[in-house]
Design a protein around this motif. Structure first.
Motif, short mmCIF file in Angstrom:
data_model
loop_
_atom_site.label_atom_id
_atom_site.label_comp_id
_atom_site.label_asym_id
_atom_site.label_seq_id
_atom_site.Cartn_x
_atom_site.Cartn_y
_atom_site.Cartn_z
N GLY A 299 17.79 -3.90 -7.37
CA GLY A 299 16.55 -3.99 -6.62
C GLY A 299 16.17 -2.67 -5.99
N VAL A 300 15.35 -2.77 -4.98
CA VAL A 300 14.81 -1.58 -4.36
C VAL A 300 15.04 -1.66 -2.86
N THR A 301 15.41 -0.54 -2.24
CA THR A 301 15.40 -0.48 -0.78
C THR A 301 14.39 0.58 -0.39
N ALA A 302 13.50 0.19 0.53
CA ALA A 302 12.43 1.12 0.90
C ALA A 302 12.39 1.29 2.42
N LEU A 303 12.07 2.53 2.82
CA LEU A 303 11.80 2.77 4.24
C LEU A 303 10.31 2.53 4.44
N VAL A 304 9.99 1.56 5.28
CA VAL A 304 8.57 1.20 5.42
C VAL A 304 8.12 1.37 6.86
N LYS A 305 6.82 1.56 7.03
CA LYS A 305 6.24 1.60 8.37
C LYS A 305 5.97 0.17 8.79
N ARG A 306 6.67 -0.28 9.82
CA ARG A 306 6.60 -1.68 10.22
C ARG A 306 5.18 -2.13 10.53
N ALA B 249 0.86 -1.19 0.00
CA ALA B 249 0.00 0.00 0.00
C ALA B 249 0.90 1.24 0.00
N PRO B 250 0.54 2.27 -0.78
CA PRO B 250 1.40 3.46 -0.89
C PRO B 250 1.75 4.09 0.45
N ASP B 251 0.81 4.10 1.39
CA ASP B 251 1.11 4.79 2.65
C ASP B 251 1.96 3.93 3.59
N THR B 252 2.34 2.74 3.15
CA THR B 252 3.25 1.92 3.95
C THR B 252 4.69 2.35 3.72
N VAL B 253 4.94 2.91 2.52
CA VAL B 253 6.31 3.23 2.13
C VAL B 253 6.56 4.73 2.29
N ALA B 254 7.52 5.09 3.16
CA ALA B 254 7.82 6.50 3.37
C ALA B 254 8.71 7.04 2.26
N GLY B 255 9.45 6.15 1.63
CA GLY B 255 10.34 6.57 0.54
C GLY B 255 11.17 5.39 0.10
N TYR B 256 11.61 5.39 -1.14
CA TYR B 256 12.45 4.26 -1.58
C TYR B 256 13.50 4.72 -2.56
N ARG B 257 14.51 3.90 -2.70
CA ARG B 257 15.57 4.19 -3.67
C ARG B 257 15.79 2.93 -4.49
N THR B 258 16.02 3.15 -5.77
CA THR B 258 16.22 1.99 -6.65
C THR B 258 17.69 1.89 -7.02
#
Lengths: 124, 287, 212
Positions: free
Chosen positions: B247-254, B234-243
């Motif tokens: 692959g992708v690393t994302a800052l997520v709300k646990r 869900a979009p509001d789970t991910v605060a921001g990501y870098r590709t």
């Protein structure tokens, strides 16, 4: 009193503290009435924030391991080590019962279960 | 709860920058870390707090008093800025004599102890100090007039790790008294990660988040995954990501994450970096 | 508040020392050689020094970042500026005292009624310089000071050269001043003091709105 904090561990820091203080009480290294370092001193020594040590102490107090006297600090509560051990034993039994249930559900033999347990014991 | 510091809707307008409705409160006995990239508004906030610049709106309370109305509260506020502000021609001894006639509760013995601890010679002129020594002198002055609230602006930046650790030690000593509180801004988050009880995060003049540091650190995590996996969240789970290529690393709300993803611990740096520079899923603004 | 004075004295130590050495040389020269001609330049130097001292310290605070400290201290901005003006008066008094010594050393070529006039000149110069220094910086202080000296003298000379203001008229003006000095002095002192207070209010206003 030895407390080791690891940032790598997935466990929150306050939980690491509560667990280790409990272990110290159970092992008898901390006895009833022993004074614990003040929250602020512990924070300084462990290089963590005061709010974290505060949370750990409050948790321990809520579970009855500590009591605090305002202006004097926190002390190990009268809950004796025997009682704590029994409490711990009861928890182990509970978990093992669950494991037995699980094993029986998938048709494990007792020997298999014991072997698994042995392996786990060695690993930890 | 009693607050050592309260800001309500603090505003300051410049041509190219606006400090926009900054509100935060620091409970007595605690340490708040103020983080954000250079130019985010950290220094502006602190300068407005102590009256070095005028505010265009909002309210300021230091130890319950309004410093814009009554300067006497500054007797109990210690300030350390990123640049030294003492005359280079003076030495510590002369500075002590002057300070005793500026602060009513100046404690010469305390000042002497601090200088001894910092190994600063009485007679050495300030212009011969290293940057670390200037910072330590500022700290010694800030801590020798009975301050209950300490404000530090980038006090540890540009210093080597050993001096930075010394300064953390001093701050820990200061808050052994539960009446004492500290507000420190820094872009070196490693220091704050240890000592801060609360974190306030400012970006482009706006406060993005304020809260307990432990909560902040435990509510965010880093997820390494593929692009497709990311799209499923869900979009509001991910605060921001870098590709990257792999692959992708994302800052997520646990707490919003579905169970079986391996989420790593995030540092304050990660949170800062991904929130400011990371790409956003869908069309969400900020958080 | 006294802490501000201490700090200003500590930081101006070198300048104060230099001033004293220069004055000692002048006084020594005058006393030993008894040449009254040297009194003019001596007075010029001393009046300039007296006029510049407080602006020097005002400028110093700006460049070394001291304002950042003092404006975040319990001392109000009004008191910071008040202290500078008190230092201004203090330095004019000290200079005034030295002028008396110099004059006596040179055999009193200057009449004693000129003392208050010199004192007023210093205060007047300070009153102009302080807001200029705070607002426009130390470089402009020098420019304004030179203008203050050369503009009136230049004007006087050119008027004299053009024959509009004749030598007789100048002498008559001096005679008039000397004759009525006892009644003019109090008026002059009052005017200059009023100007000094006004200057304080202006400087305070500028300082209060400064951001550091």
């Amino acid at each position: 009193m030895h407390i080791v904090i690891s940032n790598q561990s997935g466990k929150p820091i306050y939980e690491q503290i509560t667990e280790q203080v409990k272990a110290l009480i159970i092992s008898g290294e901390l006895k009833e009435g022993d004074a614990l370092p003040s929250m602020r001193l512990l924070a300084k020594e462990l290089r963590i924030s005061v709010i974290t040590t505060k949370r750990a102490y409050e948790e321990l107090e809520r579970e009855g391991f500590l009591y605090s006297i305002t202006g004097k600090g926190s002390f190990v509560a009268g809950k004796n080590a025997e009682f704590l051990k029994e409490e711990q034993l009861r928890q182990v039994e509970e978990h093992l019962t669950q494991a037995v249930h699980g094993a029986q559900l998938c048709g494990m033999e007792l020997e298999e279960l014991l072997e698994t347990l042995r392996l786990l014991w060695k690993d930890s | 709860m009693e607050y050592a510091l309260e800001l309500r809707g603090l505003r300051k307008n410049y041509h190219h920058f606006t400090l926009d409705n900054v509100s935060l409160s620091l409970p007595k006995g605690c340490i708040m870390g103020f983080i954000g990239e250079n130019g985010a508004g950290k220094s502006t906030t602190i300068k407005a707090m102590v009256g070095l610049i005028s505010k265009d709106g909002g309210e300021i309370r230091l130890l319950g008093q309004d410093p814009t109305l009554d300067r006497s509260v500054m007797e109990q506020v210690g300030l350390v800025l990123d640049s030294g502000f003492f005359p280079p021609e003076m030495n510590a001894k002369q500075l002590g004599v002057s300070m005793a006639r500026i602060y009513q509760r100046w404690d010469p013995e305390e000042f002497r102890r601090f200088l001894e601890r910092f190994q600063i010679a009485w007679e050495k002129k300030i212009k011969e100090y290293s940057r670390g020594m200037v910072m330590k002198l500022s700290l010694a002055v800030a801590l020798s007039h009975g301050a209950k609230l300490l404000l530090l602006d980038e006090a540890t930046s540009g210093l080597d790790p050993i001096v930075r650790d010394d300064i953390l030690d001093i701050l820990y000593d200061f808050i052994q008294d539960e009446e004492h509180s500290v507000f420190l801004s820094s872009h070196i988050t490693a220091d704050l990660e240890k000592i801060a009880d609360y974190i306030a995060f400012i970006h482009r003049g706006k406060l993005l988040m304020v809260g307990e540091k432990d909560d902040l650190l435990s509510s965010y995590g880093l997820l390494h995954c593929t692009r497709d996996q990311l799209e499923e969240l869900a979009p509001d789970t991910v605060a921001g990501y870098r590709t990257s290529e792999f692959g992708v690393t994302a800052l997520v709300k646990r707490y919003r994450m579905p169970g079986d993803y391996p989420v790593e611990n995030a540092s304050l740096d990660d949170i800062l970096l991904y929130c400011v520079k990371g790409k956003k899923l869908a069309s969400q603004e900020g958080f | 508040m006294l802490g501000l004075l201490y700090k200003d004295i500590y930081t101006a130590k070198k300048e104060l020392l230099l001033t004293l050495v220069m004055l000692a040389l002048f006084v020594g020269y005058n006393a030993i050689l008894g040449q009254a001609e040297m009194l003019g330049p001596t007075l010029g130097v001393m009046v300039s020094l007296g006029a510049m001292t407080p602006t020097y310290s005002l400028n110093y605070d700006k460049t070394c970042g001291w304002n950042k400290f003092v404006c975040a201290s319990p001392i109000s901005r009004t008191k910071v500026i008040l202290m500078k003006y008190l230092e201004g008066i203090l330095s004019s008094l000290v200079i005034g005292l030295l002028v008396v010594v110099c004059n006596l050393a040179a055999g009193s070529p200057m009449p004693s009624w000129a003392y208050p006039l010199l004192f007023c000149t210093i205060l007047f110069a300070q009153a102009i310089m302080m807001p200029v220094c705070l607002r426009l910086g130390q470089n402009m202080v020098v420019v304004v000071f030179l203008l203050m000296v050369f503009l009136p003298t230049g004007l006087l000379f050119s008027l004299n050269k053009a024959g509009i203001w004749t030598d007789e008229a100048i002498r008559a003006a001096f005679d008039f001043v000397e004759h009525h000095i006892s009644s003019l002095t109090p008026v002059l002192v009052l005017v200059v003091l009023a100007l000094y207070v006004l200057s304080f209010l202006v400087t305070r206003h500028i300082y209060r709105h400064m951001e550091f």
